[in-house]
Design a protein around this motif. Structure first.
Motif, PDB file in Angstrom:
ATOM      1  N   LYS A  83       0.906  -0.820   0.074  1.00 39.73           N
ATOM      2  CA  LYS A  83       0.274   0.294  -0.030  1.00 39.73           C
ATOM      3  C   LYS A  83       0.403   1.409   0.121  1.00 39.73           C
ATOM      4  CE  LYS A  83      -3.983  -2.033   1.920  1.00 39.73           C
ATOM      5  NZ  LYS A  83      -4.789  -2.250   3.130  1.00 39.73           N
ATOM      6  N   THR A  84       1.387   1.630   0.373  1.00 44.94           N
ATOM      7  CA  THR A  84       2.592   2.435   0.933  1.00 44.94           C
ATOM      8  C   THR A  84       2.911   2.486  -0.549  1.00 44.94           C
ATOM      9  OG1 THR A  84       3.824   2.302   3.064  1.00 44.94           O
ATOM     10  CG2 THR A  84       4.496   3.310   2.220  1.00 44.94           C
ATOM     11  N   ARG A  85       3.316   1.537  -1.105  1.00 44.95           N
ATOM     12  CA  ARG A  85       4.408   1.734  -2.860  1.00 44.95           C
ATOM     13  C   ARG A  85       3.515   2.344  -3.595  1.00 44.95           C
ATOM     14  NH1 ARG A  85       5.728  -3.527  -2.315  1.00 44.95           N
ATOM     15  NH2 ARG A  85       5.250  -3.749  -4.280  1.00 44.95           N
ATOM     16  N   SER A  86       2.360   1.930  -3.601  1.00 46.56           N
ATOM     17  CA  SER A  86       1.367   2.272  -4.600  1.00 46.56           C
ATOM     18  C   SER A  86       0.805   3.463  -3.874  1.00 46.56           C
ATOM     19  CB  SER A  86      -0.160   1.250  -4.055  1.00 46.56           C
ATOM     20  OG  SER A  86      -0.197   0.387  -4.423  1.00 46.56           O
ATOM     21  N   VAL A  87       0.721   4.086  -2.499  1.00 44.12           N
ATOM     22  CA  VAL A  87       0.264   5.993  -2.205  1.00 44.12           C
ATOM     23  C   VAL A  87       1.379   6.357  -3.141  1.00 44.12           C
ATOM     24  CG1 VAL A  87       0.594   7.467  -0.987  1.00 44.12           C
ATOM     25  CG2 VAL A  87      -1.022   5.059  -0.529  1.00 44.12           C
ATOM     26  N   LEU A  88       2.830   6.115  -3.128  1.00 49.04           N
ATOM     27  CA  LEU A  88       4.316   6.876  -3.336  1.00 49.04           C
ATOM     28  C   LEU A  88       3.715   7.147  -5.204  1.00 49.04           C
ATOM     29  CD1 LEU A  88       7.005   5.272  -1.364  1.00 49.04           C
ATOM     30  CD2 LEU A  88       5.680   7.548  -0.769  1.00 49.04           C
ATOM     31  N   LEU A  89       3.015   5.861  -4.934  1.00 50.73           N
ATOM     32  CA  LEU A  89       3.468   6.312  -6.796  1.00 50.73           C
ATOM     33  C   LEU A  89       2.353   6.896  -7.002  1.00 50.73           C
ATOM     34  CD1 LEU A  89       4.113   2.615  -7.946  1.00 50.73           C
ATOM     35  CD2 LEU A  89       5.819   4.744  -8.969  1.00 50.73           C
ATOM     36  N   GLU A  90       1.106   7.077  -6.409  1.00 53.01           N
ATOM     37  CA  GLU A  90      -0.192   7.506  -7.235  1.00 53.01           C
ATOM     38  C   GLU A  90       0.789   9.302  -6.871  1.00 53.01           C
ATOM     39  OE1 GLU A  90      -3.516   7.777  -4.353  1.00 53.01           O
ATOM     40  OE2 GLU A  90      -3.440   4.880  -4.689  1.00 53.01           O
ATOM     41  N   ILE A  91       1.398   9.825  -5.517  1.00 57.08           N
ATOM     42  CA  ILE A  91       2.173  11.065  -5.317  1.00 57.08           C
ATOM     43  C   ILE A  91       2.523  12.108  -6.337  1.00 57.08           C
ATOM     44  CG2 ILE A  91       3.198  12.403  -4.052  1.00 57.08           C
ATOM     45  CD1 ILE A  91       2.697  10.566  -1.748  1.00 57.08           C
ATOM     46  N   LEU A  92       3.735  10.591  -6.450  1.00 56.16           N
ATOM     47  CA  LEU A  92       4.634  10.743  -8.166  1.00 56.16           C
ATOM     48  C   LEU A  92       3.676  11.342  -9.440  1.00 56.16           C
ATOM     49  CD1 LEU A  92       7.806   8.220  -7.598  1.00 56.16           C
ATOM     50  CD2 LEU A  92       7.583  11.372  -6.874  1.00 56.16           C
ATOM     51  N   MET A 113      11.764   2.844 -14.705  1.00 57.74           N
ATOM     52  CA  MET A 113      12.393   2.081 -15.489  1.00 57.74           C
ATOM     53  C   MET A 113      12.120   0.760 -15.084  1.00 57.74           C
ATOM     54  SD  MET A 113      11.369   2.506 -18.272  1.00 57.74           S
ATOM     55  CE  MET A 113      12.444   1.851 -19.067  1.00 57.74           C
ATOM     56  N   HIS A 114      12.674   0.828 -13.517  1.00 62.62           N
ATOM     57  CA  HIS A 114      12.804   0.253 -12.024  1.00 62.62           C
ATOM     58  C   HIS A 114      12.092  -0.916 -11.416  1.00 62.62           C
ATOM     59  CE1 HIS A 114      15.115  -1.973  -9.064  1.00 62.62           C
ATOM     60  NE2 HIS A 114      14.167  -1.648  -7.528  1.00 62.62           N
ATOM     61  N   LEU A 115      10.542   0.321 -11.076  1.00 59.94           N
ATOM     62  CA  LEU A 115       9.504  -0.554 -11.039  1.00 59.94           C
ATOM     63  C   LEU A 115       9.159  -1.828 -11.709  1.00 59.94           C
ATOM     64  CD1 LEU A 115       8.346   2.913  -8.773  1.00 59.94           C
ATOM     65  CD2 LEU A 115       9.903   0.721  -8.067  1.00 59.94           C
ATOM     66  N   LEU A 116       8.946  -1.088 -13.337  1.00 61.85           N
ATOM     67  CA  LEU A 116       8.727  -2.037 -14.551  1.00 61.85           C
ATOM     68  C   LEU A 116       8.850  -3.792 -13.797  1.00 61.85           C
ATOM     69  CD1 LEU A 116       8.165  -0.123 -17.331  1.00 61.85           C
ATOM     70  CD2 LEU A 116       6.866  -0.164 -16.172  1.00 61.85           C
ATOM     71  N   ASP A 117      10.177  -3.468 -14.046  1.00 58.44           N
ATOM     72  CA  ASP A 117      11.239  -5.201 -13.655  1.00 58.44           C
ATOM     73  C   ASP A 117      10.728  -5.562 -11.943  1.00 58.44           C
ATOM     74  OD1 ASP A 117      11.961  -5.254 -16.061  1.00 58.44           O
ATOM     75  OD2 ASP A 117      14.437  -4.346 -15.552  1.00 58.44           O
ATOM     76  N   THR A 118      10.137  -4.441 -10.675  1.00 62.76           N
ATOM     77  CA  THR A 118      10.464  -5.383  -9.757  1.00 62.76           C
ATOM     78  C   THR A 118       9.013  -5.366  -9.547  1.00 62.76           C
ATOM     79  OG1 THR A 118      10.845  -2.960  -9.143  1.00 62.76           O
ATOM     80  CG2 THR A 118      12.553  -4.039  -9.423  1.00 62.76           C
ATOM     81  N   GLU A 121       1.586  -5.547 -11.236  1.00 59.51           N
ATOM     82  CA  GLU A 121       0.749  -4.965 -12.775  1.00 59.51           C
ATOM     83  C   GLU A 121       0.249  -3.537 -12.698  1.00 59.51           C
ATOM     84  OE1 GLU A 121       0.758  -8.068 -12.105  1.00 59.51           O
ATOM     85  OE2 GLU A 121       1.271  -9.093 -13.682  1.00 59.51           O
ATOM     86  N   ASP A 122      -0.113  -3.884 -11.304  1.00 61.06           N
ATOM     87  CA  ASP A 122      -0.487  -2.287 -11.172  1.00 61.06           C
ATOM     88  C   ASP A 122       0.093  -1.056 -10.738  1.00 61.06           C
ATOM     89  OD1 ASP A 122      -3.995  -3.662 -10.978  1.00 61.06           O
ATOM     90  OD2 ASP A 122      -3.462  -3.860  -8.967  1.00 61.06           O
ATOM     91  N   ASN A 123       0.712  -1.618  -9.891  1.00 61.89           N
ATOM     92  CA  ASN A 123       2.123  -0.596  -9.925  1.00 61.89           C
ATOM     93  C   ASN A 123       3.074  -0.110 -10.937  1.00 61.89           C
ATOM     94  OD1 ASN A 123       1.042  -0.172  -7.307  1.00 61.89           O
ATOM     95  ND2 ASN A 123       2.813  -1.015  -6.401  1.00 61.89           N
ATOM     96  N   ALA A 124       3.023  -0.532 -11.674  1.00 63.54           N
ATOM     97  CA  ALA A 124       3.409  -1.338 -13.307  1.00 63.54           C
ATOM     98  C   ALA A 124       2.962   0.204 -14.025  1.00 63.54           C
ATOM     99  CB  ALA A 124       3.715  -2.529 -14.212  1.00 63.54           C
TER     100      ALA A 124
END
Length: 145
Positions: A83-92, A113-118, A121-124
């Motif tokens: 959830k934290t990673r998702s919130v950070l991506l929403e902010i960005l 680009m790093h997140l696409l690898d790691t 799908e939702d966060n990508a």
């Protein structure tokens, strides 16, 4: 509510002793204060939080990092780290792609680009939106672009 002293908030976010639920709560507070990007403090906000978000998001998939999260929790949509990673991506994804963001764009692009690898799908998908926004805004400004 996040109003000033971004360095203190960013350092607190990166505090390795901070419990995952508390880190999530802090990320949510930052998201709720996103209107700060419409003020003269936007540059200061970016200076501290781009670095903090980059460190954390990269660290969750790096076994040598104090922020490392096992894949079972990293991909569990109910876990605080997910959830934290998702919130950070929403902010960005919500920060305006203005001249103030431009110096941070290369680091943000590398992070996405790093997140696409790691990441999942939702966060990508959110990372791809960020990449597309950066490309659309800054591609004409690149040398030879």
């Amino acid at each position: 509510m996040l109003t000033d002293n971004f360095e203190t908030h960013a350092n607190r976010f990166l505090d390795v002793s901070l419990a995952p639920k508390d880190r999530l709560q802090l990320a949510q507070e930052i998201r709720e204060s996103i209107e700060i990007v419409q003020t003269s403090e936007y540059g200061n906000f970016l200076q501290h939080f781009i670095r903090a978000f980059n460190t954390y998001l990269r660290g969750t998939s790096n076994e040598g990092s104090p922020y490392f999260v096992q894949p079972g929790d990293r991909f569990n949509t109910e876990s605080p780290s997910y959830k934290t990673r998702s919130v950070l991506l929403e902010i960005l994804n919500r920060v305006p792609t203005t001249e103030v963001l431009k110096p941070h764009a290369p680091d943000l692009l590398k992070l996405c680009m790093h997140l696409l690898d790691t990441d999942d799908e939702d966060n990508a998908v959110i990372a791809l939106r960020i990449i597309l926004d950066l490309h659309k805004t800054y591609r004409a400004q690149r040398p030879g672009g």
